[in-house]
Design an enzyme around this catalytic site. Structure first.
Site, PDB file in Angstrom:
ATOM      1  N   ARG A   1      -6.553  -0.683  -7.981  1.00  0.00           N
ATOM      2  CA  ARG A   1      -7.151   0.314  -7.069  1.00  0.00           C
ATOM      3  C   ARG A   1      -7.303   1.612  -7.862  1.00  0.00           C
ATOM      4  O   ARG A   1      -6.397   2.002  -8.584  1.00  0.00           O
ATOM      5  CB  ARG A   1      -6.280   0.557  -5.821  1.00  0.00           C
ATOM      6  CG  ARG A   1      -6.242  -0.592  -4.820  1.00  0.00           C
ATOM      7  CD  ARG A   1      -5.441  -0.234  -3.555  1.00  0.00           C
ATOM      8  NE  ARG A   1      -6.201   0.623  -2.635  1.00  0.00           N
ATOM      9  CZ  ARG A   1      -5.635   1.222  -1.592  1.00  0.00           C
ATOM     10  NH1 ARG A   1      -4.329   1.105  -1.357  1.00  0.00           N
ATOM     11  NH2 ARG A   1      -6.358   1.971  -0.776  1.00  0.00           N
TER      12      ARG A   1
ATOM     13  N   ASN B   1      -6.921  11.939  -0.540  1.00  0.00           N
ATOM     14  CA  ASN B   1      -6.019  11.303   0.401  1.00  0.00           C
ATOM     15  C   ASN B   1      -6.845  10.427   1.338  1.00  0.00           C
ATOM     16  O   ASN B   1      -8.088  10.398   1.271  1.00  0.00           O
ATOM     17  CB  ASN B   1      -5.210  12.345   1.177  1.00  0.00           C
ATOM     18  CG  ASN B   1      -4.012  11.729   1.899  1.00  0.00           C
ATOM     19  OD1 ASN B   1      -3.229  11.003   1.314  1.00  0.00           O
ATOM     20  ND2 ASN B   1      -3.906  12.018   3.183  1.00  0.00           N
ATOM     21  N   LYS B   2      -6.159   9.710   2.223  1.00  0.00           N
ATOM     22  CA  LYS B   2      -6.864   8.810   3.131  1.00  0.00           C
ATOM     23  C   LYS B   2      -8.040   9.509   3.799  1.00  0.00           C
ATOM     24  O   LYS B   2      -7.920  10.646   4.245  1.00  0.00           O
ATOM     25  CB  LYS B   2      -5.893   8.301   4.190  1.00  0.00           C
ATOM     26  CG  LYS B   2      -6.453   7.275   5.158  1.00  0.00           C
ATOM     27  CD  LYS B   2      -7.099   6.085   4.436  1.00  0.00           C
ATOM     28  CE  LYS B   2      -6.166   5.471   3.446  1.00  0.00           C
ATOM     29  NZ  LYS B   2      -6.793   4.505   2.535  1.00  0.00           N
TER      30      LYS B   2
ATOM     31  N   GLN C   1      -3.507   2.712   9.563  1.00  0.00           N
ATOM     32  CA  GLN C   1      -2.163   2.882   9.013  1.00  0.00           C
ATOM     33  C   GLN C   1      -1.301   3.782   9.907  1.00  0.00           C
ATOM     34  O   GLN C   1      -0.094   3.618  10.008  1.00  0.00           O
ATOM     35  CB  GLN C   1      -2.205   3.473   7.599  1.00  0.00           C
ATOM     36  CG  GLN C   1      -2.710   2.541   6.513  1.00  0.00           C
ATOM     37  CD  GLN C   1      -4.191   2.663   6.254  1.00  0.00           C
ATOM     38  OE1 GLN C   1      -4.973   2.849   7.194  1.00  0.00           O
ATOM     39  NE2 GLN C   1      -4.600   2.542   5.000  1.00  0.00           N
TER      40      GLN C   1
ATOM     41  N   ASP D   1      -3.029  10.897  -2.734  1.00  0.00           N
ATOM     42  CA  ASP D   1      -3.130   9.791  -3.689  1.00  0.00           C
ATOM     43  C   ASP D   1      -3.374  10.285  -5.103  1.00  0.00           C
ATOM     44  O   ASP D   1      -3.079   9.575  -6.071  1.00  0.00           O
ATOM     45  CB  ASP D   1      -4.257   8.845  -3.262  1.00  0.00           C
ATOM     46  CG  ASP D   1      -3.869   8.092  -1.999  1.00  0.00           C
ATOM     47  OD1 ASP D   1      -4.013   8.646  -0.894  1.00  0.00           O
ATOM     48  OD2 ASP D   1      -3.377   6.954  -2.130  1.00  0.00           O
TER      49      ASP D   1
ATOM     50  N   ARG E   1       0.843  -1.202   0.000  1.00  0.00           N
ATOM     51  CA  ARG E   1       0.000   0.000   0.000  1.00  0.00           C
ATOM     52  C   ARG E   1       0.867   1.237   0.000  1.00  0.00           C
ATOM     53  O   ARG E   1       2.061   1.182   0.130  1.00  0.00           O
ATOM     54  CB  ARG E   1      -0.898  -0.003   1.224  1.00  0.00           C
ATOM     55  CG  ARG E   1      -0.119  -0.223   2.559  1.00  0.00           C
ATOM     56  CD  ARG E   1      -0.600   0.568   3.718  1.00  0.00           C
ATOM     57  NE  ARG E   1      -0.616   1.987   3.485  1.00  0.00           N
ATOM     58  CZ  ARG E   1       0.407   2.829   3.656  1.00  0.00           C
ATOM     59  NH1 ARG E   1       1.589   2.352   4.006  1.00  0.00           N
ATOM     60  NH2 ARG E   1       0.251   4.117   3.447  1.00  0.00           N
ATOM     61  N   GLY E   2       0.195   2.356  -0.232  1.00  0.00           N
ATOM     62  CA  GLY E   2       0.908   3.626  -0.344  1.00  0.00           C
ATOM     63  C   GLY E   2       0.975   4.011  -1.808  1.00  0.00           C
ATOM     64  O   GLY E   2       1.444   3.219  -2.636  1.00  0.00           O
TER      65      GLY E   2
HETATM   66  C1  LIG Z   1       2.815   8.278   0.336  1.00  0.00           C
HETATM   67  S1  LIG Z   1       1.410   7.246   0.448  1.00  0.00           S
HETATM   68  C2  LIG Z   1       0.148   8.310  -0.043  1.00  0.00           C
HETATM   69  C3  LIG Z   1      -1.215   7.891   0.491  1.00  0.00           C
HETATM   70  O1  LIG Z   1      -1.528   6.478   0.295  1.00  0.00           O
HETATM   71  C4  LIG Z   1      -2.230   5.998   1.475  1.00  0.00           C
HETATM   72  O2  LIG Z   1      -3.365   5.238   1.166  1.00  0.00           O
HETATM   73  P1  LIG Z   1      -3.376   3.620   1.393  1.00  0.00           P
HETATM   74  O3  LIG Z   1      -2.819   3.350   2.759  1.00  0.00           O
HETATM   75  O4  LIG Z   1      -4.846   3.243   1.234  1.00  0.00           O
HETATM   76  O5  LIG Z   1      -2.512   3.066   0.266  1.00  0.00           O
HETATM   77  C5  LIG Z   1      -2.634   7.263   2.185  1.00  0.00           C
HETATM   78  O6  LIG Z   1      -3.766   7.860   1.575  1.00  0.00           O
HETATM   79  C6  LIG Z   1      -1.384   8.099   1.974  1.00  0.00           C
HETATM   80  O7  LIG Z   1      -1.522   9.437   2.321  1.00  0.00           O
END
Ligand SMILES: CSC[C@H]1O[C@H](OP(=O)(O)O)[C@H](O)[C@@H]1O
Length: 338
Positions: A86, A238-239, A187, A228, A49-50
């Site tokens: 995704r 973003n999250k 997270q 994102d 993820r990320g």
């Molecule tokens: C540098 S990661 C950017 C972004 O991705 C994360 O989402 P996820 O954990 O669902 O992949 C989160 O929104 C981060 O801010």
């Protein structure tokens, strides 16, 4: 393909491996990955993820499959399938577009491998540039609030927003970090707390619903979050829970910065309403599952709303920290997106 090693992704001895982020912080388990279906499962379950890391993991897999002798048709299908895994983080689409261009070259194998190596190593540099630029915004003694996880686990380098925080710590600015646990998949509580502890950065873990009272009591000096996808007018996804923080920051006049590499910019996306938001499994909200089994706290038939991301309008953002500079909305739209 050359040896490539990041905190949660590595290609060594002709094997692609990913760190299972769902099992962190209590277990460090690496999975060898050699198929599209397996990578899609790892990404969908947020074991991988990320935003930047998702794109890079998919990229390295395509290059790996090419080196394993897959046909151009199979590789084209792999790129399409991975790209659809995704919908919100545009880094995945950015990387797959680059791999499509490489696949079209006469020496497609060489082009795919060199493109994968370039994208991986580029992200390391982009993280360093963001960290350096963003750390200039941090004052000694700042109490910084952050959301979700944006560190080395989520990139090939030191991270985005958390990379800024780490760089400021390295510069001995004696900061403290409020870490949003970040429901529902935690997270922040699992990964950001884990990374900050390893870096020996002082932090305090909070539930997401505690951020407002901290701001009201003057205990938050700045907010740094990741992204994102950044639309052409500066709106960004973003999250989920990021928009909450942005509204609160505006009300309490707290500087609110989004930190992202230019691989997160989407020039084809006019504004935040056009960003696709991933809807996820209700089970993530009604309970939690892991190596310990399942802990179910809500009624099994509860109706659930579980968007993985939300959209923050540009008007709530103090500045965008990209690898190329720190921008106001006017400069972002006029100079970067021009
Ligand atoms: C540098 S990661 C950017 C972004 O991705 C994360 O989402 P996820 O954990 O669902 O992949 C989160 O929104 C981060 O801010």
């Amino acid at each position: 393909m050359q040896t490539l090693i990041a905190r949660s992704l590595k290609y060594t001895n002709n094997e692609l491996s990913v760190l299972d982020q769902y099992l962190l912080p209590h277990q460090e388990v690496w999975h060898a990955c050699d198929s599209v279906a397996q990578m899609q499962s790892l990404i969908l379950s947020l074991k991988v993820r990320g935003a930047p890391l998702i794109g890079l993991a998919a990229t390295l897999l395509v290059a790996y499959l090419a080196e394993q002798g897959q046909s151009k048709a199979q590789l084209a299908q792999a790129i399409d399938d991975l790209e659809s895994t995704r919908p919100t983080a545009v880094n995945l689409m950015h990387c797959m577009a680059k791999m499509r261009i490489a696949l079209a070259q006469d020496d497609h194998l060489g082009a795919l491998v060199s493109t994968a190596e370039h994208l991986f190593n580029e992200d390391v540099s982009l993280c360093d540039q963001m960290a350096t630029l963003g750390a200039e915004l941090v004052n000694p003694g700042d109490n910084i609030l952050t959301h979700c996880n944006t560190g080395a686990l989520a990139t090939a380098g030191i991270g985005t927003a958390l990379g800024v925080i780490y760089k400021a710590h390295q510069q001995q600015k004696h900061i403290h970090v409020w870490v949003d646990e970040t429901r529902p998949l935690l997270q922040g509580g699992r990964l950001t707390a884990y990374e900050l502890a390893q870096w020996e950065v002082p932090y305090t873990l909070i539930c997401d619903n505690m951020a407002a009272s901290l701001m009201m009591s003057g205990q938050v000096d700045k907010i740094f979050v990741g992204a994102d996808r950044i639309a052409a007018n500066g709106d960004f996804a973003n999250k989920v829970g990021t928009y909450n923080l942005a509204v609160l920051a505006k009300h309490h006049q707290i500087p609110f910065y989004v930190v992202a590499p230019e691989t997160t910019l989407d020039r084809a996306c006019p504004n935040g309403q056009a960003i696709p938001i991933e809807q996820r499994d209700p089970q993530e909200v009604t309970g939690v599952s892991g190596s310990f089994g399942v802990c179910q706290w809500a009624p099994r038939r509860a109706k659930v709303y579980n968007p993985a991301f939300d959209v923050t309008p540009a008007c709530l953002v103090t500045g965008w920290v990209l690898n190329s500079g720190v921008y106001s909305q006017q400069d972002l739209v006029g100079d970067v997106f021009k």
